[in-house]
Design an enzyme around this catalytic site. Structure first.
Site, PDB file in Angstrom:
ATOM      1  N   PHE A   1       0.814  -1.220   0.000  1.00 39.46           N
ATOM      2  CA  PHE A   1       0.000   0.000   0.000  1.00 39.46           C
ATOM      3  C   PHE A   1       0.845   1.265   0.000  1.00 39.46           C
ATOM      4  O   PHE A   1       0.392   2.325  -0.432  1.00 39.46           O
ATOM      5  CB  PHE A   1      -0.954  -0.003   1.202  1.00 39.46           C
ATOM      6  CG  PHE A   1      -0.346   0.387   2.516  1.00 39.46           C
ATOM      7  CD1 PHE A   1      -0.525   1.656   3.038  1.00 39.46           C
ATOM      8  CD2 PHE A   1       0.385  -0.533   3.250  1.00 39.46           C
ATOM      9  CE1 PHE A   1       0.015   2.014   4.262  1.00 39.46           C
ATOM     10  CE2 PHE A   1       0.922  -0.186   4.479  1.00 39.46           C
ATOM     11  CZ  PHE A   1       0.744   1.087   4.989  1.00 39.46           C
ATOM     12  N   LYS A   2       2.074   1.165   0.463  1.00 42.33           N
ATOM     13  CA  LYS A   2       2.899   2.365   0.563  1.00 42.33           C
ATOM     14  C   LYS A   2       3.305   2.902  -0.805  1.00 42.33           C
ATOM     15  O   LYS A   2       3.727   4.045  -0.927  1.00 42.33           O
ATOM     16  CB  LYS A   2       4.098   2.081   1.458  1.00 42.33           C
ATOM     17  CG  LYS A   2       3.621   1.823   2.887  1.00 42.33           C
ATOM     18  CD  LYS A   2       4.699   1.428   3.852  1.00 42.33           C
ATOM     19  CE  LYS A   2       4.063   1.136   5.209  1.00 42.33           C
ATOM     20  NZ  LYS A   2       5.022   0.735   6.233  1.00 42.33           N
TER      21      LYS A   2
END
Length: 497
Positions: free
Chosen positions: A111-112
């Site tokens: 997700f980063k």
């Protein structure tokens, strides 16, 4: 409206959005928060027709008011392009009665990537806007995902260097291989003998070292951060909460104005804090379910109002959540303390000196939208297998933690509100741990063999970024004691006294 940012520890420390992005951590050790939340008229019927990039522009424009429309669009178009293997950027998949928000379609499968794909663009625009002529040194501690995503974003970006510290024995083999094979003349990766909290604490100490800061300036450098302590990391994460709600409207899964829940696997508290901000600007959120692994400091906080890091540190199969000091919680403490910097500063001081702090009853009353739940290693393993068996859907260990937490919430609260589980990583980022849900894996089994076994069982295609790892040369092999981090930074930068 011009929106500025204030330190959580000093009411007089107010900067623009671009200045906050450049600094990362405030000079007083606090974190930057909006002086006030923007007023958005979120027309979800209209947003339902828009692309991820178009939704991002609307949200980012409200928070980053000293960026021009042209600058924002340039950042957005540069970040959210073909490096994501799904044109939706953050696709929403219905699994049974639940929706999974897949945030693992970027270059590093976590997700980063969503925030760290755009942060380098923010940083370069901010540097020009503020006439910065010093080289920016991105200094970051990682529990596994931020490091690779940050390096992928900043690799060979002019005017920057990036130094990443990670716990040598605290990340998955795939996570480590992603980092130590990172290309780029401006990238540096260092393993430490310790855990993520050791790395994060020392990075903060380095940021707050005034003598070192002066030495950096004399040598033409200045620090910034790619961790979620940087507001430039946090704001882009608000976008996918807005986007998710609009997509549910588009699919007629909910009606306009209906409330939804989000379940977020949580370590450093940045991702779920973005959900909190999304609610503040108008996303109809009922509950933010904070999912923890066996490092359950946040579960206990939401249950008791006491934050206590004085407990055993567990190395789990969801390493990105193996954290006992959740830095972004400071921002929430600031808000529920009535935006009082002294209240926040005192509690952070208590945390630093005694390892714990307690919030007041009135502060606890403002946490009604949060619910904390934890998942054991055994529960995660069973849930990964069950979700695959029942729905032919494969999740990673972090998403497994979130799924367990949601099941516990349902059992206790009997809440039928439509729910989105935030899926933060690809199962191929943790193949040994995911495969263990199906069968015992020998410790001698190679990562590549495990990846192939996982592919055979699941039929989920192996991402190209994973297959490339197995022939990529090791470019970074430094391992140090955590106490030597500052001296290592000085050596990398060839600092002269």
């Amino acid at each position: 409206m011009s929106l500025n940012y204030r330190s959580t520890r000093d009411a007089e420390n107010v900067v623009t959005a671009s200045q906050a992005i450049l600094q990362g951590l405030a000079v007083d050790g606090g974190l930057y928060v909006p002086t006030e939340l923007p007023t958005l008229n979120l027309d979800f019927q209209d947003l339902a027709t828009k692309s991820y990039q178009e939704v991002a522009f609307i949200v980012l424009k409200a928070f980053l008011t000293d960026f021009t429309d042209e600058e924002l669009m340039s950042c957005i178009n540069g970040a959210y392009d073909a490096k994501f293997d799904d044109s939706a950027i953050a696709p929403l998949k219905k699994v049974g009665d639940t929706h999974y928000l897949e945030l693992s379609h970027g270059a590093t499968l976590a997700f980063k990537d969503i925030a760290l794909s755009i942060l380098p663009y923010f940083m370069t625009v901010a540097a020009k806007k503020n006439n910065v002529d010093r080289e920016i040194v991105i200094l970051t501690a990682t529990s596994g995902d931020t490091g690779k995503a940050a390096m992928a974003g900043f690799s060979d970006v002019p005017g920057t260097k990036i130094i990443v510290f990670y716990p040598k024995s605290g990340v998955s083999p795939i996570q480590e291989k992603q980092m130590v094979t990172q290309k780029g003349d401006n990238t540096f990766v260092v393993g430490i003998k310790g855990n993520f909290d050791d790395a994060q604490t020392n990075v903060k100490n380095i940021f707050n070292n005034s003598e070192l800061k002066a030495q950096l300036a004399e040598n033409g450098y200045q620090f910034s951060s790619a961790n979620s302590i940087n507001i430039g990391r946090l704001v882009p994460q608000i976008v996918y909460y807005v986007y998710s709600y609009a997509q549910l409207i588009k699919r007629q899964e909910i009606k306009l104005g209906d409330k939804i829940n989000f379940v977020v696997p949580t370590g450093n508290f940045g991702n779920i804090l973005a959900g909190y901000y999304a609610k503040q600007i108008g996303v109809p959120i009922n509950k933010l379910i904070c999912a923890s692994n066996e490092n359950n400091v946040l579960t206990d906080f939401f249950t008791t109002g006491i934050y206590n890091r004085n407990r055993p540190f567990h190395v789990t199969t969801s390493p990105s959540m193996d954290i006992l000091i959740s830095s972004n919680l400071e921002r929430l403490i600031y808000h529920i303390a009535g935006n009082e910097t002294l209240e926040t500063k005192n509690r952070m001081s208590d945390l630093a000196t005694s390892g714990e702090y307690t919030i007041t009853d009135s502060m606890r009353e403002q946490l009604s939208e949060f619910y904390g739940a934890e998942a054991s290693e055994h529960e995660v393993k069973e849930t990964i297998a069950a979700i695959f068996s029942e729905h032919d859907y494969l999740i990673d260990t972090h998403t497994g933690v979130a799924t367990v937490a949601y099941q516990k919430y349902l059992a206790q609260e009997k809440d039928s509100t439509p729910t989105v589980i935030v899926s933060t990583a690809s199962p191929y980022k943790f193949p040994q741990h995911v495969m263990a849900a199906f069968k015992e894996i020998s410790s001698e089994t190679s990562d590549f063999s495990t990846v192939q076994q996982l592919n055979t069982i699941s039929k989920v295609p192996i991402p190209a970024s994973v297959t490339e790892l197995f022939t990529a040369p090791i470019l970074h092999d430094t391992v140090i004691e955590s106490a030597d981090m500052e001296e290592t930074v000085k050596a990398i930068l060839h600092l002269k006294d």
